[in-house]
Motif scaffolding. Sequence first.
Motif, PDB file in Angstrom:
ATOM      1  N   ARG A 196       0.832  -1.205   0.000  1.00 55.28           N
ATOM      2  CA  ARG A 196       0.000   0.000   0.000  1.00 55.28           C
ATOM      3  C   ARG A 196       0.871   1.260   0.000  1.00 55.28           C
ATOM      4  O   ARG A 196       0.590   2.234  -0.730  1.00 55.28           O
ATOM      5  CB  ARG A 196      -0.922  -0.024   1.214  1.00 55.28           C
ATOM      6  N   ALA A 197       1.909   1.251   0.817  1.00 46.95           N
ATOM      7  CA  ALA A 197       2.798   2.417   0.863  1.00 46.95           C
ATOM      8  C   ALA A 197       3.488   2.629  -0.483  1.00 46.95           C
ATOM      9  O   ALA A 197       3.672   3.779  -0.933  1.00 46.95           O
ATOM     10  CB  ALA A 197       3.844   2.229   1.969  1.00 46.95           C
ATOM     11  N   THR A 198       3.836   1.517  -1.147  1.00 47.87           N
ATOM     12  CA  THR A 198       4.477   1.623  -2.461  1.00 47.87           C
ATOM     13  C   THR A 198       3.515   2.216  -3.489  1.00 47.87           C
ATOM     14  O   THR A 198       3.886   3.072  -4.306  1.00 47.87           O
ATOM     15  CB  THR A 198       4.945   0.235  -2.917  1.00 47.87           C
ATOM     16  N   GLY A 205      -1.335   7.506 -11.239  1.00 52.52           N
ATOM     17  CA  GLY A 205      -2.581   7.002 -10.701  1.00 52.52           C
ATOM     18  C   GLY A 205      -2.738   5.528 -11.068  1.00 52.52           C
ATOM     19  O   GLY A 205      -2.582   5.161 -12.232  1.00 52.52           O
ATOM     20  N   ILE A 206      -3.048   4.669 -10.095  1.00 55.47           N
ATOM     21  CA  ILE A 206      -3.126   3.222 -10.330  1.00 55.47           C
ATOM     22  C   ILE A 206      -4.501   2.727  -9.910  1.00 55.47           C
ATOM     23  O   ILE A 206      -4.989   3.033  -8.813  1.00 55.47           O
ATOM     24  CB  ILE A 206      -2.040   2.474  -9.532  1.00 55.47           C
ATOM     25  N   ARG A 220      -3.743   6.715  -3.859  1.00 57.53           N
ATOM     26  CA  ARG A 220      -4.247   8.065  -3.587  1.00 57.53           C
ATOM     27  C   ARG A 220      -4.063   8.982  -4.791  1.00 57.53           C
ATOM     28  O   ARG A 220      -4.881   9.888  -5.020  1.00 57.53           O
ATOM     29  CB  ARG A 220      -3.525   8.647  -2.358  1.00 57.53           C
ATOM     30  N   ARG A 221      -3.017   8.761  -5.540  1.00 55.12           N
ATOM     31  CA  ARG A 221      -2.786   9.607  -6.714  1.00 55.12           C
ATOM     32  C   ARG A 221      -3.938   9.474  -7.697  1.00 55.12           C
ATOM     33  O   ARG A 221      -4.363  10.466  -8.322  1.00 55.12           O
ATOM     34  CB  ARG A 221      -1.458   9.213  -7.376  1.00 55.12           C
ATOM     35  N   SER A 229     -13.549  10.335  -4.123  1.00 54.79           N
ATOM     36  CA  SER A 229     -13.320   9.953  -2.723  1.00 54.79           C
ATOM     37  C   SER A 229     -13.087   8.442  -2.648  1.00 54.79           C
ATOM     38  O   SER A 229     -13.518   7.675  -3.514  1.00 54.79           O
ATOM     39  CB  SER A 229     -14.514  10.336  -1.856  1.00 54.79           C
ATOM     40  N   GLU A 230     -12.441   8.030  -1.595  1.00 54.42           N
ATOM     41  CA  GLU A 230     -12.154   6.603  -1.401  1.00 54.42           C
ATOM     42  C   GLU A 230     -13.446   5.796  -1.277  1.00 54.42           C
ATOM     43  O   GLU A 230     -13.546   4.686  -1.796  1.00 54.42           O
ATOM     44  CB  GLU A 230     -11.284   6.416  -0.155  1.00 54.42           C
ATOM     45  N   GLU A 231     -14.465   6.373  -0.604  1.00 55.24           N
ATOM     46  CA  GLU A 231     -15.731   5.657  -0.416  1.00 55.24           C
ATOM     47  C   GLU A 231     -16.427   5.413  -1.750  1.00 55.24           C
ATOM     48  O   GLU A 231     -16.976   4.332  -2.004  1.00 55.24           O
ATOM     49  CB  GLU A 231     -16.655   6.442   0.511  1.00 55.24           C
TER      50      GLU A 231
END
Length: 300
Positions: A196-198, A205-206, A220-221, A229-231
């Motif tokens: 996740r950190a990677t 953006g992935i 996040r990118r 939003s993440e949701e």
Amino acid sequence: MAPHRSIQACSGAVQAEGVALDGRVLAHTNVLEKGHRREDPPARRAIAAAAPFSEEIVEQGRRRLFLGLPIWRTEDDFLLSGRDRTRVGTLMFSLPLEATLESARRAGTQVIWLVLLFCAAALAGALALLRLILRRLRAVSDATAKVAGGDYSVMVPSDSADEFGELAGAFNNMSATLSRTVVSRDRLEEALSVARATLDASADGILVVASDLKIVTFNRRFLEMWGLSEEIVRESDSRKLVDRVTPLLADPEGFRSRSVPSYENFDIAEQRDVLRLKDGRVYERISRPYQLEGETVGRT
């Protein structure tokens, strides 16, 4: 006469005698009685009885217990019981009633004491067994509490081959399995955190989509690039996500026509195109299948 005296001595009888079926005394502890005929009612009732006979009588002002035992003959053997037998006479005894009752009371008392001692020994054994069982159960209970608290290294002694030994062995296997599972889970969580950190550290953006069109993961990118939003992303599949970002593009129909085929056939080779947004931003999109064990399971 010796056998009759021996019977008399063992039984404590006042007198013992053998009487024929006609009442004639064949043998008696008092030799003067031999040959006499017994005509008294107790004797006649004992002679007539086919089974052992007993009756309380009074002789010389004293209470006595009168006993009669039938004697049978089978071929040449004399028996007190048996089949196909012939009655040959009766053994009669006269016992002092008070002494007999006292002996019975003493015997009863001894039996009671023996029963009490047996019960006490059985109770002591049961209590010892109960303490052993409770100690083993307490060990399992304490170990279970430690496992519930997160200590998976605890072991229960399993030095017996009984049911408790099997229970302890099963508990120890469970504890060892849980310990390995927790270690594997911790390592997996660590690996996921690194992954996740990677992803979040990437400047690109992935987005990863499974073959059933569900969103597997994103960074996040990607959210920043599309203003999502993440949701919203977690609750959407790839088709809904295309519908949501299409209005942001300068050529929405071209974007949709190039996106849908890749989501309908995940084995399509790598695709590249340029996305121009209405606000002037330009993105390069690269889409390729990703595989697990040689099988295509989605696209990135």
